[in-house]
Design a protein around this motif. Sequence first.
Motif, PDB file in Angstrom:
ATOM      1  N   ALA A 112       0.942  -1.340   0.094  1.00  0.00           N
ATOM      2  CA  ALA A 112       0.116   0.086  -0.056  1.00  0.00           C
ATOM      3  C   ALA A 112       0.994   1.244  -0.034  1.00  0.00           C
ATOM      4  O   ALA A 112       1.850   1.508   0.679  1.00  0.00           O
ATOM      5  CB  ALA A 112      -1.143   0.099   1.222  1.00  0.00           C
ATOM      6  N   TRP A 113       0.337   2.031  -0.808  1.00  0.00           N
ATOM      7  CA  TRP A 113       1.327   3.439  -0.932  1.00  0.00           C
ATOM      8  C   TRP A 113       0.250   4.657  -0.555  1.00  0.00           C
ATOM      9  O   TRP A 113      -0.798   4.605  -1.149  1.00  0.00           O
ATOM     10  CB  TRP A 113       1.846   3.638  -2.423  1.00  0.00           C
ATOM     11  CG  TRP A 113       2.281   4.848  -2.792  1.00  0.00           C
ATOM     12  CD1 TRP A 113       1.524   6.057  -3.457  1.00  0.00           C
ATOM     13  CD2 TRP A 113       3.286   5.597  -2.106  1.00  0.00           C
ATOM     14  NE1 TRP A 113       2.624   6.982  -3.564  1.00  0.00           N
ATOM     15  CE2 TRP A 113       3.504   6.865  -2.765  1.00  0.00           C
ATOM     16  CE3 TRP A 113       4.528   5.287  -1.291  1.00  0.00           C
ATOM     17  CZ2 TRP A 113       4.495   8.020  -2.518  1.00  0.00           C
ATOM     18  CZ3 TRP A 113       5.676   6.064  -1.157  1.00  0.00           C
ATOM     19  CH2 TRP A 113       5.504   7.376  -1.734  1.00  0.00           C
ATOM     20  N   ALA A 114       0.539   5.413   0.401  1.00  0.00           N
ATOM     21  CA  ALA A 114      -0.188   6.343   0.731  1.00  0.00           C
ATOM     22  C   ALA A 114       0.439   7.970   1.058  1.00  0.00           C
ATOM     23  O   ALA A 114       1.693   7.769   1.416  1.00  0.00           O
ATOM     24  CB  ALA A 114      -0.787   6.014   2.021  1.00  0.00           C
ATOM     25  N   ARG A 115      -0.114   9.021   0.878  1.00  0.00           N
ATOM     26  CA  ARG A 115       0.328  10.289   1.048  1.00  0.00           C
ATOM     27  C   ARG A 115      -0.566  11.129   1.843  1.00  0.00           C
ATOM     28  O   ARG A 115      -1.739  10.777   1.925  1.00  0.00           O
ATOM     29  CB  ARG A 115       0.512  10.960  -0.441  1.00  0.00           C
ATOM     30  CG  ARG A 115       1.582  10.649  -1.199  1.00  0.00           C
ATOM     31  CD  ARG A 115       2.027  11.486  -2.315  1.00  0.00           C
ATOM     32  NE  ARG A 115       2.918  11.168  -3.279  1.00  0.00           N
ATOM     33  CZ  ARG A 115       4.209  11.484  -2.750  1.00  0.00           C
ATOM     34  NH1 ARG A 115       4.418  12.475  -1.773  1.00  0.00           N
ATOM     35  NH2 ARG A 115       5.276  11.221  -3.676  1.00  0.00           N
ATOM     36  N   PHE A 116       0.181  11.851   2.789  1.00  0.00           N
ATOM     37  CA  PHE A 116      -0.541  12.816   3.763  1.00  0.00           C
ATOM     38  C   PHE A 116      -0.092  14.193   3.407  1.00  0.00           C
ATOM     39  O   PHE A 116       1.072  14.218   3.405  1.00  0.00           O
ATOM     40  CB  PHE A 116      -0.104  12.293   5.205  1.00  0.00           C
ATOM     41  CG  PHE A 116      -0.529  10.855   5.329  1.00  0.00           C
ATOM     42  CD1 PHE A 116      -1.850  10.392   5.709  1.00  0.00           C
ATOM     43  CD2 PHE A 116       0.432   9.866   4.890  1.00  0.00           C
ATOM     44  CE1 PHE A 116      -2.249   9.172   5.813  1.00  0.00           C
ATOM     45  CE2 PHE A 116      -0.190   8.580   5.075  1.00  0.00           C
ATOM     46  CZ  PHE A 116      -1.475   8.109   5.662  1.00  0.00           C
ATOM     47  N   ASP A 117      -1.269  15.007   3.762  1.00  0.00           N
ATOM     48  CA  ASP A 117      -0.755  16.564   3.866  1.00  0.00           C
ATOM     49  C   ASP A 117       0.029  16.932   5.118  1.00  0.00           C
ATOM     50  O   ASP A 117       0.315  16.183   6.075  1.00  0.00           O
ATOM     51  CB  ASP A 117      -1.951  17.318   3.612  1.00  0.00           C
ATOM     52  CG  ASP A 117      -2.825  17.383   4.616  1.00  0.00           C
ATOM     53  OD1 ASP A 117      -2.708  16.810   5.907  1.00  0.00           O
ATOM     54  OD2 ASP A 117      -4.344  17.662   4.215  1.00  0.00           O
ATOM     55  N   ALA A 118       0.224  18.210   5.142  1.00  0.00           N
ATOM     56  CA  ALA A 118       1.185  18.724   6.360  1.00  0.00           C
ATOM     57  C   ALA A 118       0.374  18.606   7.810  1.00  0.00           C
ATOM     58  O   ALA A 118       0.830  18.488   8.776  1.00  0.00           O
ATOM     59  CB  ALA A 118       1.454  20.133   6.110  1.00  0.00           C
ATOM     60  N   ARG A 119      -1.241  18.371   7.693  1.00  0.00           N
ATOM     61  CA  ARG A 119      -1.995  18.243   8.837  1.00  0.00           C
ATOM     62  C   ARG A 119      -2.055  16.840   9.224  1.00  0.00           C
ATOM     63  O   ARG A 119      -2.646  16.341  10.061  1.00  0.00           O
ATOM     64  CB  ARG A 119      -3.632  18.982   8.648  1.00  0.00           C
ATOM     65  CG  ARG A 119      -2.994  20.252   8.475  1.00  0.00           C
ATOM     66  CD  ARG A 119      -4.549  20.695   8.323  1.00  0.00           C
ATOM     67  NE  ARG A 119      -5.272  20.318   6.944  1.00  0.00           N
ATOM     68  CZ  ARG A 119      -6.757  20.505   6.927  1.00  0.00           C
ATOM     69  NH1 ARG A 119      -7.328  20.856   7.728  1.00  0.00           N
ATOM     70  NH2 ARG A 119      -7.084  19.828   5.864  1.00  0.00           N
ATOM     71  N   GLY A 120      -1.459  16.083   8.452  1.00  0.00           N
ATOM     72  CA  GLY A 120      -1.579  14.356   8.547  1.00  0.00           C
ATOM     73  C   GLY A 120      -2.753  13.901   7.961  1.00  0.00           C
ATOM     74  O   GLY A 120      -3.023  12.284   8.009  1.00  0.00           O
ATOM     75  N   LEU A 121      -3.644  14.508   7.153  1.00  0.00           N
ATOM     76  CA  LEU A 121      -4.823  13.908   6.571  1.00  0.00           C
ATOM     77  C   LEU A 121      -4.471  13.363   5.226  1.00  0.00           C
ATOM     78  O   LEU A 121      -3.502  13.765   4.510  1.00  0.00           O
ATOM     79  CB  LEU A 121      -5.861  15.126   6.284  1.00  0.00           C
ATOM     80  CG  LEU A 121      -6.086  15.626   7.838  1.00  0.00           C
ATOM     81  CD1 LEU A 121      -7.137  16.937   7.349  1.00  0.00           C
ATOM     82  CD2 LEU A 121      -6.890  14.802   8.502  1.00  0.00           C
ATOM     83  N   PRO A 122      -5.035  12.316   4.919  1.00  0.00           N
ATOM     84  CA  PRO A 122      -4.707  11.480   3.509  1.00  0.00           C
ATOM     85  C   PRO A 122      -4.860  12.420   2.350  1.00  0.00           C
ATOM     86  O   PRO A 122      -5.995  13.204   2.470  1.00  0.00           O
ATOM     87  CB  PRO A 122      -5.422  10.191   3.762  1.00  0.00           C
ATOM     88  CG  PRO A 122      -6.181  10.262   4.783  1.00  0.00           C
ATOM     89  CD  PRO A 122      -5.996  11.231   5.601  1.00  0.00           C
ATOM     90  N   THR A 123      -4.204  12.574   1.578  1.00  0.00           N
ATOM     91  CA  THR A 123      -4.471  13.372   0.071  1.00  0.00           C
ATOM     92  C   THR A 123      -5.067  12.685  -0.949  1.00  0.00           C
ATOM     93  O   THR A 123      -5.429  12.971  -1.928  1.00  0.00           O
ATOM     94  CB  THR A 123      -2.921  13.985  -0.331  1.00  0.00           C
ATOM     95  OG1 THR A 123      -2.140  12.765  -0.789  1.00  0.00           O
ATOM     96  CG2 THR A 123      -2.378  14.593   0.492  1.00  0.00           C
ATOM     97  N   GLY A 124      -5.655  11.189  -0.684  1.00  0.00           N
ATOM     98  CA  GLY A 124      -6.319  10.456  -1.396  1.00  0.00           C
ATOM     99  C   GLY A 124      -6.602   9.101  -0.854  1.00  0.00           C
ATOM    100  O   GLY A 124      -5.980   8.719   0.449  1.00  0.00           O
TER     101      GLY A 124
END
Length: 157
Positions: free
Chosen positions: A109-121
Amino acid sequence: MIRLWLASLLLAVPATANPMLTFGRLEHTPSKCRIVVDGRPLDCKRLQISANGSSGLRLRFIGDDEATGGSFQLSFVSLDGDQGSPLLCDRSGCRLDQRSWSASLLSTAWARFDARGLPTGLPVARTATGSCWIDAETVNCESHSRNIPAMSAEAQL
């Protein structure tokens, strides 16, 4: 009558409880950590190895995305392998019990998060073939599949 009831209760307890289940997480800041996703090498900063009581492990390689201020993580889910779990956990935490371990992969699994720690997708999670292994100096995972690009990660202990 009471003895019969107690005897049946004692026989039932081992069938419903498994004292060998491992729960816990090891967090480590490796001296060197690198992942490759879609052919792009990225530096990672943290390694987490988690056991959730099943017969598998989640190996998560986490890095900071300096361009966005967020973070990313590449996770591998594997079976315990023939040797059992490499984690030894107690009330004080977890440590690697075995310095030589390998197992087959179930998924990545590949995941990205924004500066607030929320998933970007949504995470890009796929079943995968490949393996993860641990030796005295390294934690390494490699996946390969016909339909998705190869993903790999390596962390120096």
